[in-house]
Design a protein around this motif. Structure first.
Motif, short mmCIF file in Angstrom:
data_model
loop_
_atom_site.label_atom_id
_atom_site.label_comp_id
_atom_site.label_asym_id
_atom_site.label_seq_id
_atom_site.Cartn_x
_atom_site.Cartn_y
_atom_site.Cartn_z
N UNK A 1 0.84 -1.20 0.00
CA UNK A 1 0.00 0.00 0.00
C UNK A 1 0.88 1.25 0.00
N UNK A 2 0.23 2.41 0.01
CA UNK A 2 0.97 3.67 -0.11
C UNK A 2 1.52 4.18 1.22
N UNK A 3 0.86 3.78 2.31
CA UNK A 3 1.23 4.36 3.60
C UNK A 3 0.76 3.44 4.71
N UNK A 4 1.20 3.74 5.92
CA UNK A 4 0.73 2.97 7.08
C UNK A 4 -0.76 3.20 7.29
N UNK B 1 8.19 -0.38 8.54
CA UNK B 1 7.37 -1.38 9.23
C UNK B 1 7.65 -2.77 8.66
N UNK B 2 7.78 -2.83 7.34
CA UNK B 2 8.00 -4.13 6.70
C UNK B 2 9.38 -4.68 7.03
N UNK B 3 10.36 -3.78 7.21
CA UNK B 3 11.73 -4.22 7.45
C UNK B 3 12.03 -4.52 8.91
N UNK B 4 11.23 -4.01 9.80
CA UNK B 4 11.61 -4.07 11.21
C UNK B 4 11.68 -5.51 11.72
N UNK C 1 11.40 -5.85 14.96
CA UNK C 1 10.70 -5.72 16.24
C UNK C 1 9.20 -5.88 16.06
N UNK C 2 8.48 -5.83 17.18
CA UNK C 2 7.04 -6.04 17.15
C UNK C 2 6.34 -5.10 16.16
N UNK C 3 5.58 -5.68 15.25
CA UNK C 3 4.89 -4.86 14.23
C UNK C 3 3.86 -3.95 14.89
N UNK C 4 3.18 -4.47 15.90
CA UNK C 4 2.10 -3.69 16.52
C UNK C 4 2.67 -2.46 17.23
N UNK C 5 3.81 -2.64 17.89
CA UNK C 5 4.44 -1.51 18.57
C UNK C 5 4.71 -0.40 17.56
N UNK C 6 5.23 -0.80 16.38
CA UNK C 6 5.51 0.16 15.31
C UNK C 6 4.25 0.85 14.81
N UNK C 7 3.23 0.03 14.54
CA UNK C 7 1.98 0.56 14.01
C UNK C 7 1.36 1.57 14.95
#
Ligand code: ADP
Ligand code: ZN
Length: 605
Positions: free
Chosen positions: A305-308, A366-369, A371-377
């Protein structure tokens, strides 16, 4: 009745979620409210329950005409007297609804905004006892948003003409600007603002490296979602069509949906998706706005997608019923290159392009991290969270390796070939593949030729993707995919800046395994008694829904069927204790369901 009793008996739910209880108390007592809650958070109950508690009828304004009928059907199933007034009704039917409304025979009335502001309806309101006004999708009042509705501006008259009637405005759009606009334009300055966390704990996030994406998708669907309904998002119409055809040829009931299809076909596919079971909708982002189906079990992305914001909105369509759901995305270097190119080549001004690039970078991050995806989101939306235990990185923590040396080799290959080539050719050089192109260009003479044989093609691809994602390389728009060094690449080349890379996950498919999902029910594994039971319950639900002419989820949600399947209740009391089984449904379906549970259980005993 008190709110909790209504929640238990009418809707069959044991407890309020998040702020629901406070909101209901506040509005039932006559207060105005602005409610910000994510999709699937449970906004409807926030006005439906106060409407039942207060004398008179609750008037709900909603722009999504297609959804009103389903909402009314669901309320009627629960024994609530509900009706809809919009352009889909003929004059006689509309008159009937108006009479019932004025006669005090309704608990909840859904009205389209353009109808609400007509003099005729305003006069009707004067004569009728109103419990409350609910303004759903309140962000439609925002002129800067993408869903602007001019009629929403006129809703301010409600406050002027009916100052004693409480108003509750609801939206899932959280940003500060929209919030301020809603408060100002709807004169809600005195309203209490309720902000719910945007976390969706039942959604499991997984982002996998692309490696034959269609096969990966098929594996994901077969392993995790046999028989489930879900959405697969693709960027182009062509890819939508191809993917749907390909899935169908592999035995998955998939339908295409995009803006280029005939309106009739689109409507038909949407209807089959909403009503039926187990349809996989393969779609562009044209599909989704106003899709209120609670039992979408997965959202898969074959393209970035284009953005978070876009990713979160799209994945948010999964699991609105609170049962376990998957958000799965396959992503690769080509996706980043493609999205960057679309930004570069667009007609937008420089400022807009700059913002777009930043948004894309956040998503790539976000895709590269590791660490926890949810924390990032959640951090992106300004919320703080603990590692969630329900995303791919939490469940299978990737190892992070030092890739500084490899990165230097890669960047040096870029430099020595004049910054004119894409990752494929560069990898051939690094791995010492003497292809025709390599020989023609004399690239087998380079110092970098063959210095990377120790790494696989896939490992190099992951590294190049990471170098682009972290901004050490840029992909050129004009020369499709050609990689160029950025300023920070110098520091890496000199060895001043280390590069850490997440090790490709060992799991081949990359799909998250079903398992614990924060207390919400998950489908039982295939072949078990509970799975047989669930199949039988779903078949019963399909028949019942067809007989009543309503979507299947209006009868019972997946989460409710799953709980019935796993608990196999033996009497009405036990059945009543299951979330989603209210008094009316118990009365209507209880005996049938108990009989079904018994015969099914007997068949495998
Ligand atoms: P929203 O409008 O915020 O997207 P809905 O009002 O459609 O969400 O609710 C989402 C789903 O959650 C619905 O299927 C609803 O029945 C269910 N739900 C809402 N509140 C509760 C609750 N307290 N307990 C269990 N399920 C709930
Ligand atoms: Zn996590």
């Amino acid at each position: 009745m008190n709110p909790l009793a209504i929640l238990n008996e009418v809707f069959g739910y044991p407890r309020f979620r998040g702020n629901q209880g406070d909101i209901v108390d506040h509005v039932a007592a006559g207060g105005d409210a602005l409610v910000l809650m994510p999709t699937g958070g449970g906004k409807s109950l926030c006005y439906q329950i106060p409407a039942l508690m207060r004398p008179g009828c609750g008037v709900v304004v909603s722009p999504l005409i297609a959804l009103m009928a389903d909402q009314v059907a669901a309320l009627s199933e629960a024994g609530v007297r509900a009706a809809v007034l919009n352009s889909t009704l003929d004059a006689a039917a509309a008159l009937g609804v108006e009479r019932a409304f004025a006669g005090g025979e309704l608990d909840v009335l859904y009205v389209a905004p353009e109808r609400l502001v007509t003099p005729r309806f305003q006069a009707l309101l004067e004569r009728t006892q109103i419990a409350l006004f609910a303004i759903d999708e309140a962000h439609c009042v925002s002129q800067w948003g993408h869903d602007f509705r001019p009629e929403y501006i006129e809703l301010a008259v409600l406050h002027e003409r009916f100052p004693a009637v409480p108003r509750i405005a609801l939206t899932a759009t959280a940003d500060e600007l929209t919030r301020r606009e809603i408060i100002e334009r709807l004169s809600l300055a005195k309203a209490r603002v309720f902000i719910e966390s945007f976390d969706r704990p039942n959604i499991r996030y997984a982002i996998v490296e692309k490696d034959n994406a269609r096969e990966q998708l098929l594996r994901f669907l077969r392993q995790e979602h046999p028989g489930d309904c879900g959405i697969v998002y693709c960027l182009s119409r062509k890819k939508v069509e191809e993917t749907a055809a390909w899935l169908s040829s592999h035995g998955i009931p998939a339908l295409p949906y995009h803006a280029g299809l005939d309106a009739g076909i689109r409507a038909q596919h949407q209807r089959r998706f909403v009503d039926g079971e187990g349809i996989v909708m393969t779609a562009t982002i044209a599909f989704g706005m106003g899709i209120d189906k609670p039992d979408v079990r997965f959202v898969a992305h074959l393209d970035l997608p284009k953005s978070i914001e876009a990713y979160y909105q799209e994945t948010g369509r999964a699991g609105r019923d609170g049962a376990a759901a998957n958000a799965w995305m396959a992503y690769g270097l080509a996706d980043v290159v493609q999205q960057r190119r679309m930004i570069d080549e667009s007609d937008a001004d420089e400022e807009f392009k700059r913002i777009s690039r930043n948004k894309l970078d956040a998503l790539v991050g976000l895709a590269e991290t590791a660490e926890c995806r949810r924390v990032r989101l959640l951090a992106y939306f300004g919320e703080w969270a603990e590692p969630c235990g329900n995303c791919d990185n939490c469940l299978h923590p990737p190892t992070v390796v030092d890739a500084t040396e490899a990165a230097r080799k890669a960047l040096s290959a870029v430099y020595r070939t004049g910054q004119r080539f894409g990752a494929g050719h560069l990898i051939d050089i690094l791995r010492g593949q003497s292809t025709e192109r390599v020989r023609q260009l004399g690239h087998d003479e380079l110092k970098t030729f063959g210095i990377g044989v120790d790494m696989s093609d896939r490992q190099w691809r992951a590294l190049f993707r990471h170098l682009v994602a972290s901004g050490h390389l840029t992909a050129e728009a004009e020369a499709f995919g050609a990689l160029r060094l950025t300023a920070s690449a110098r520091a890496v080349l000199k060895g001043d800046l280390p590069v850490a890379l997440r090790e490709a996950a060992a799991r081949a498919s990359g799909g998250a395994k079903r398992g614990r999902a924060t207390g919400s029910p998950a489908a039982p594994p295939g072949g078990t008694p509970a799975a047989t039971m669930l199949d039988a319950l779903r078949a019963w639900r399909r028949d019942t829904a067809q007989a009543h002419g309503v979507p299947a989820y209006v009868i019972f949600h997946d989460a409710t069927l799953m709980e019935i399947a796993s608990r196999a209740p033996e009497d009405l009391d036990a059945l009543a204790g299951i979330s989603g089984v209210g008094a009316k449904k118990l009365e209507r379906y209880g005996a049938e369901l108990l009989a079904l549970v018994q015969t099914t259980a007997a068949s495998y005993r």
